[in-house]
Design an enzyme around this catalytic site. Structure first.
Site, PDB file in Angstrom:
ATOM      1  N   ASP A   1      -7.690  11.735  11.664  1.00  0.00           N
ATOM      2  CA  ASP A   1      -7.667  11.286  10.408  1.00  0.00           C
ATOM      3  C   ASP A   1      -8.274   9.986  10.421  1.00  0.00           C
ATOM      4  O   ASP A   1      -7.570   8.946   9.674  1.00  0.00           O
ATOM      5  CB  ASP A   1      -6.302  11.286   9.784  1.00  0.00           C
ATOM      6  CG  ASP A   1      -6.283  11.021   8.018  1.00  0.00           C
ATOM      7  OD1 ASP A   1      -7.367  11.404   7.464  1.00  0.00           O
ATOM      8  OD2 ASP A   1      -5.404  10.584   7.602  1.00  0.00           O
TER       9      ASP A   1
ATOM     10  N   GLY B   1       0.433   5.518   1.423  1.00  0.00           N
ATOM     11  CA  GLY B   1      -0.016   6.724   2.096  1.00  0.00           C
ATOM     12  C   GLY B   1       0.607   8.034   1.820  1.00  0.00           C
ATOM     13  O   GLY B   1       1.227   8.268   1.176  1.00  0.00           O
ATOM     14  N   GLY B   2       0.246   8.998   2.516  1.00  0.00           N
ATOM     15  CA  GLY B   2       0.718  10.440   2.768  1.00  0.00           C
ATOM     16  C   GLY B   2       2.206  10.220   2.785  1.00  0.00           C
ATOM     17  O   GLY B   2       2.810  11.125   2.357  1.00  0.00           O
ATOM     18  N   PHE B   3       2.548   9.324   3.751  1.00  0.00           N
ATOM     19  CA  PHE B   3       3.721   9.322   4.238  1.00  0.00           C
ATOM     20  C   PHE B   3       4.784   8.855   3.410  1.00  0.00           C
ATOM     21  O   PHE B   3       5.885   9.075   3.235  1.00  0.00           O
ATOM     22  CB  PHE B   3       4.021   8.669   5.710  1.00  0.00           C
ATOM     23  CG  PHE B   3       5.202   8.619   6.460  1.00  0.00           C
ATOM     24  CD1 PHE B   3       5.765   9.525   7.191  1.00  0.00           C
ATOM     25  CD2 PHE B   3       6.334   7.537   6.373  1.00  0.00           C
ATOM     26  CE1 PHE B   3       7.069   9.711   7.993  1.00  0.00           C
ATOM     27  CE2 PHE B   3       7.384   7.508   6.779  1.00  0.00           C
ATOM     28  CZ  PHE B   3       7.720   8.705   7.717  1.00  0.00           C
ATOM     29  N   GLY B   4       4.279   7.758   2.835  1.00  0.00           N
ATOM     30  CA  GLY B   4       5.043   6.982   1.664  1.00  0.00           C
ATOM     31  C   GLY B   4       4.404   5.462   1.508  1.00  0.00           C
ATOM     32  O   GLY B   4       3.304   5.115   1.925  1.00  0.00           O
ATOM     33  N   PRO B   5       5.389   4.795   1.077  1.00  0.00           N
ATOM     34  CA  PRO B   5       5.003   3.200   0.671  1.00  0.00           C
ATOM     35  C   PRO B   5       5.003   2.418   1.906  1.00  0.00           C
ATOM     36  O   PRO B   5       5.657   2.629   2.544  1.00  0.00           O
ATOM     37  CB  PRO B   5       5.889   2.758  -0.322  1.00  0.00           C
ATOM     38  CG  PRO B   5       7.118   3.584  -0.231  1.00  0.00           C
ATOM     39  CD  PRO B   5       6.545   5.112   0.127  1.00  0.00           C
TER      40      PRO B   5
ATOM     41  N   GLY C   1       0.728  -1.072  -0.020  1.00  0.00           N
ATOM     42  CA  GLY C   1      -0.205   0.060  -0.033  1.00  0.00           C
ATOM     43  C   GLY C   1       0.853   1.026  -0.065  1.00  0.00           C
ATOM     44  O   GLY C   1       2.038   1.134  -0.034  1.00  0.00           O
TER      45      GLY C   1
ATOM     46  N   LYS D   1       6.681   1.150   7.028  1.00  0.00           N
ATOM     47  CA  LYS D   1       6.189   2.486   6.437  1.00  0.00           C
ATOM     48  C   LYS D   1       7.342   3.393   6.129  1.00  0.00           C
ATOM     49  O   LYS D   1       8.142   3.673   7.044  1.00  0.00           O
ATOM     50  CB  LYS D   1       5.169   3.229   7.289  1.00  0.00           C
ATOM     51  CG  LYS D   1       4.545   4.340   6.576  1.00  0.00           C
ATOM     52  CD  LYS D   1       3.259   4.794   7.019  1.00  0.00           C
ATOM     53  CE  LYS D   1       3.353   5.284   8.582  1.00  0.00           C
ATOM     54  NZ  LYS D   1       2.254   5.996   8.944  1.00  0.00           N
TER      55      LYS D   1
END
Length: 824
Positions: A637, A521-525, A519, A540
Site C-alpha cells: 500500500d 485512515g482505513g484503521f481509524g483516526p 488524520g 492510531k
C-alpha cells in the site's frame, strides 16, 4: 612659458574637480546640492536606485527607491505618497541642518523629512545604502539623523525594523498602495500592537482582518514554524526602549515582504533563472485566518466541516446562530467557574494543544517565569482565563496570562499549547481521574491478569484444537484469538513494544480530543499526543466503523515492530483495553507527503532538492523492506499519504496494516482479496491477485512520477488526450519532452535538469507492464545515484482512462478468484 603651462593645468583641474568628486559619489549628496528629475542616486553596489518615477499608467511624479541590479523599477519606498508632482520640475534637496526636502516648480515644498541636527556645525550628508535604506548622517557618519527605514511604505526589506520605539513614540508599520498606479496610502496596513503582549495585526481601515499573533521564539504564532528558516533568520527585540521584529537573509537570496494594494501580505523571492519574483510565503493561510471567525472560546480547524467548534468545557452562546453557520457569537462555559470557593471545587486548566495563540490585547506577561509558576499566578487571579509559555523553544519559558475571553484561536501543526480555565466538574467522565494515585497500580495489576488470562486461553485452545478444527474468527472490536501460533507470534512482538494504559493515551491526547486529531485512515483516526516525559506521539485508534480490526493490528505489529530504518516510521508502543486497539508511533511534524505534493499553496514549499531527497529516501526504505530487514516485507500500500515527513522533510514509510512478510526463498504470493489504492496497484496484483516485491516497485514508480509532476495519477487529466499520469509521462518520454512533466511549482527552485530526467526515466522503468521488466529496488537505488546509461523503458500499465475504467468495472477476474478490490 613653463609657468604659464602650469597655471593653465591648475585652472583646468580646478574646473573639473567638483565634477570628478560628484561622479565618484553617486550614492551621496551634500547640503544645498540638488537632485533634479531625471537624475538619480545609485547605492555603492548598484543594488538600489533613488530618483523620480511615475508608477504604472500614472503621469504623476514621485520620489522613490527601487531595485536597479535586479528587477529594475520594482519600487520599495516612496516619499511623497499623497503629494505627487504634476510635472518634471521636481527637485530633492538636503538642507544644511539635515532636513530633506522635495520641491516642485517655484520652490514649493511638497514633502519634508522634518529632521534636523542640533547644530549647524555638524556637516550632514545623505546616502543611499546598498540595503535600500536612505540615510541622513551627521558629521563623520557617527549618528543617523533620519532614515527611510523608519518610515516604510508597503515593503519591509531585510534589516528594516517593524515595530515601535517606546521612547520617541515612532511606529514603523506597512501601508498598502491605493492601486498599482497610485502609491498613495491605501486601505490596508500591518501594525505591531503593544497593548498587552505585543503582536502583529492586519487591518482594512478600522476593521481588524487577521492576526499574525505574538512572537513565540521562532516566529509569529499565526504561522506554523517549528525550526529555524534556511532562507532567512528572524529577530525579535523587546525591552524598555523598543519592541520590533526584523529579518536578515542568508546567502545570496533576495527577498522582500510586501503588503499589496489589495491587502495580501506576501514574501516575494527573486529567481534569477526566470528573471521574476515568486511567492515564497503568504500571510493569509486559509479561511480560518479570518479574525474572530469562531468568536470567543471557539476554535477553528480548516480540516473540519463546519470549521468552528467550542473548546472543551464550552458550548455555543447562541445555538441558533451556530446552526446557521454564524459563529461570531462564540461560546460560553458549560458550567460556572468556582474560583476561590475552596480547593475541592476550584477550577482546573485544560490543555488545548497545537493552536494559534489567542488575541493578546488583554493580557499580562512575564518573560522570566516558568510554566508552573505561570499556572499558580493564573489560578490565584479569578480574571485569568488561560495561560501559556511565551517561548516554545527548549521546553518553553516565560508566562503569558489572558485577562479576558480567549478569541481568534485556531488549530495549527506547531508545538504551541495553551491552558484554559474550566470548572473542575468538566473533567468528570474523562478516561480515569487524574486525582486517583492508585490508578496506575490497578492498571498494572489488570495488565498482569490479562496476560495470565491470555496464557490460559492459549492452553485451552491447544487442548481443544483436535475437537474443533475451525479457528475462532475475529469479531469487530473484540480481542479474539485465531490460533495459538499466530497469537504467540503476536505476543512475541508485543514484548518488544512499550505498553501504554488507556489512561496514559487518553491523557496524552486530551481524551482523544478533536483538536488533537491529525488524520484518519482505513484503521481509524490518528491523534497527536504528548506523553508525560514530553515525547510527541501519533496515536492510531481502531474506529468502530472500520472494516479493519485485529488482523490489521496483528499485521502492523508483526511486520513493523522489529523494523529499524531511518526511512520507516517507528512503532514503539501499543494499548489493548477491552474493545480498544491502539498503536503508538513517533510523531512526524510535517504529516504526509500528499499534504504538500497535491496542495497548490504548500507545494511551493517543496523544492526540487527536497523532492529528490524524498525519492531517494523512499527507495532506501523499500530496499530495506525487500532485502535488508530481518523479514522480507512487501508493503502492498505504498502511496503519497503513507509517506510521512519529519521536521527536516525526510521521508518515512508508514502503515503496514496490509503488508505481507515472506520467509526463506519465497518471493511472490497470490490472494483472493486484493486490497490497496487505485492508481498505485500493479496490474498483475489487480487483475490476477499476484503480488511480489515488483508490486511495490510499481507503486514506487507511480510515486516518483507524482513527486516530479505534483499531480495524482488517478486524478490526472490533460486537454489533448485521455492518458493518466503514467500515459502522459510515457507520451512525453517518447517525444523527447520529459522535462515538461515537471511541476510548475518547481520553476522557481534550483532544479538540476539531469536529476529530474533521470527520476522520470527510473519511474517509467518501475511502472512497466510486466513484473520481470521492472528493476529491483537495489537497481533503482543505484540508478538514482549514478550517472550511467539507463535501459529503455517499455510501455507502462494502466496508462489510459479506458484501461483504468475496465479495471474498476471488473467484478471478478481470473476465474473469480478476486472477491474484493477497494480504494483506501
Amino acid at each position: 612659458m613653463k609657468n604659464h603651462s602650469i597655471n593653465i593645468f591648475f585652472f583646468i583641474a580646478l574646473i573639473f574637480i567638483p565634477f570628478t568628486y560628484y561622479s565618484s559619489a553617486l550614492d551621496t549628496i551634500y547640503p544645498d546640492q540638488e537632485l533634479k528629475d531625471g537624475n538619480s542616486l545609485v547605492s555603492e553596489g548598484e543594488m538600489f536606485e533613488l530618483g523620480f518615477f511615475s508608477p504604472g499608467k500614472s503621469k504623476n511624479r514621485y520620489i522613490g527607491i527601487w531595485y536597479k541590479k535586479i528587477s529594475y523599477g520594482t519600487v520599495v519606498w516612496v516619499a511623497n505618497r499623497d503629494k505627487p508632482i504634476r510635472d518634471n520640475s521636481g527637485i530633492i534637496k538636503l538642507t544644511i541642518n539635515g532636513n530633506l526636502l522635495i520641491l516642485s516648480s517655484r520652490s514649493r515644498v511638497v514633502w519634508s523629512s522634518n529632521s534636523k541636527v542640533s547644530s549647524r556645525s555638524n556637516m550632514v550628508t545623505m546616502q543611499l545604502l546598498d540595503m535600500g535604506n536612505l540615510v541622513v548622517w551627521n558629521k563623520n557618519k557617527s549618528e543617523i539623523v533620519w532614515q527611510s527605514f523608519d518610515y516604510p511604505s508597503d515593503t519591509q526589506l531585510p534589516g528594516m525594523k517593524f515595530g515601535n520605539d517606546l521612547v520617541t513614540g515612532l511606529q514603523r508599520f506597512l501601508t498598502s498602495w491605493k492601486s498599482p498606479d497610485d502609491p498613495g496610502i491605501g486601505a490596508y496596513r500591518n501594525t505591531h500592537d503593544t497593548n498587552g503582549y505585543p503582536q502583529t495585526l492586519g487591518w482594512q481601515g478600522d476593521v481588524l482582518l487577521r492576526r499574525r499573533g505574538p512572537w513565540n521564539g521562532l516566529g509569529f504564532s499565526g504561522f506554523p514554524i517549528e525550526k529555524e528558516n534556511p532562507i532567512y533568520s528572524s529577530e525579535f527585540v523587546m525591552n524598555e526602549r523598543e519592541i520590533y521584529h526584523r529579518y536578515a537573509l542568508k546567502g545570496s537570496v533576495v527577498q522582500r515582504l510586501v503588503l499589496s494594494w489589495d491587502g495580501k501580505t506576501e514574501f516575494l523571492q527573486w529567481i534569477e533563472r526566470i528573471q521574476d519574483w515568486i511567492v515564497y510565503a503568504t500571510g493569509k493561510v486559509d479561511s480560518c485566518d479570518r479574525y474572530l471567525l469562531c468568536g470567543a472560546y471557539g476554535i477553528c480547524s480548516i480540516n473540519k466541516h463546519p470549521p468552528c467548534t467550542c473548546m472543551h468545557g464550552f458550548e455555543p452562546r447562541n445555538p441558533e446562530e451556530w446552526a446557521a453557520s454564524d459563529w461570531v457569537s462564540g461560546c460560553k462555559h458549560k458550567k460556572a467557574l468556582n474560583c476561590g470557593h475552596g480547593s475541592e471545587s476550584d477550577d482546573v486548566f485544560w490543555r488545548v494543544a497545537r493552536v494559534k495563540v489567542p488575541d493578546t490585547r488583554r493580557s499580562w506577561y512575564n518573560v522570566s517565569m516558568t510554566l508552573g509558576e505561570c499556572e499558580i499566578v493564573c489560578k490565584r487571579n479569578c480574571s485569568c482565563t488561560g495561560y501559556m509559555s511565551l517561548d516554545i523553544r527548549n521546553g518553553g519559558s516565560g508566562c503569558l496570562l489572558w485577562l479576558d475571553e480567549l478569541s481568534d484561536t485556531r488549530e495549527y501543526d506547531v508545538n504551541q499549547d495553551i491552558y484554559i480555565r474550566i470548572a473542575a466538574s468538566e473533567l468528570e467522565g474523562l478516561v480515569n481521574s487524574r486525582s486517583d494515585p492508585n490508578e496506575r497500580k490497578r492498571i498494572h495489576i489488570l495488565v498482569l491478569l490479562t496476560s495470565l488470562a491470555v496464557s490460559l486461553l492459549l492452553a485451552m485452545v491447544y487442548a481443544c484444537r483436535k475437537i474443533n478444527k475451525t479457528p475462532h474468527m475475529k469479531i469487530r472490536g473484540k480481542w479474539n484469538v485465531h490460533n495459538e501460533k499466530n497469537t504467540s507470534l503476536l505476543m512475541e512482538h508485543l514484548d518488544d513494544l512499550q505498553f501504554l494504559s488507556l489512561y496514559e493515551v487518553a491523557k496524552a491526547t486530551c481524551n482523544f480530543s478533536v483538536s488533537n486529531k491529525i488524520g484518519e485512515g482505513g484503521f481509524g483516526p490518528v491523534y497527536k499526543g504528548v506523553l508525560g516525559n514530553g515525547r510527541e506521539i501519533a496515536v492510531k485508534r481502531l474506529s468502530e466503523t472500520s472494516k479493519q480490526g485485529l488482523d490489521e493490528f496483528k499485521n502492523e505489529v508483526i511486520c513493523h515492530a522489529k523494523l529499524q530504518h531511518r526511512n520507516l516510521v517507528q512503532l514503539f508502543g501499543y494499548c489493548i483495553h477491552k474493545h480498544e486497539l491502539i498503536l503508538i508511533y513517533e510523531y512526524m511534524t510535517n504529516k504526509s507527503l500528499d499534504s504538500f505534493l497535491f496542495d497548490e499553496a504548500r507545494s511551493l514549499m517543496l523544492n526540487w532538492p527536497q523532492r529528490f531527497n524524498i525519492i531517494h529516501g523512499i527507495a532506501r526504505g523499500i530496499l530495506y523492506l525487500h532485502q535488508d530487514s530481518r523479514l522480507q516485507i512487501i508493503h502492498r500500500d505504498l502511496k503519497a499519504s503513507n509517506i510521512l515527513l519529519d521536521g527536516d522533510m525526510n521521508p518515512k514509510i508508514s502503515d503496514f496494516g496490509l503488508a505481507r512478510k515472506f520467509v526463506g526463498h519465497e518471493t511472490s504470493a497470490k490472494t483472493k482479496k486484493v486490497v490497496g489504492t487505485y492508481g498505485y496497484i500493479s496490474p498483475e496484483y489487480a487483475v490476477h491477485g499476484r503480488f511480489s516485491t515488483k508490486s511495490d516497485v510499481f507503486s514506487f514508480g507511480v510515486l516518483v512520477l507524482e513527486i516530479v509532476c505534483g499531480k495524482r495519477n488517478k486524478e490526472f487529466s490533460h486537454g489533448d488526450h485521455n492518458d493518466n499520469l503514467l500515459g502522459h509521462a510515457w507520451r512525453l518520454y517518447k517525444e523527447g519532452r520529459s522535462i515538461e512533466l515537471m511541476s510548475a511549482s518547481l520553476h522557481g527552485s534550483c532544479v538540476v535538469v539531469s536529476e529530474v530526467l533521470r527520476s522520470i526515466h527510473v519511474g517509467l522503468l518501475c511502472v512497466q507492464h510486466h513484473p520481470d521488466d521492472r528493476p529491483t529496488m537495489w537497481s533503482v537505488v543505484l540508478m538514482l545515484v549514478s550517472d550511467g546509461a539507463l535501459p529503455e523503458p517499455k510501455q507502462p500499465a494502466f496508462f489510459t482512462d479506458e484501461s483504468r475504467g475496465k479495471l474498476e468495472s471488473l467484478p471478478s477476474v481470473d476465474e473469480s478468484t478476486i472477491t474484493l478490490v477497494y480504494a483506501r
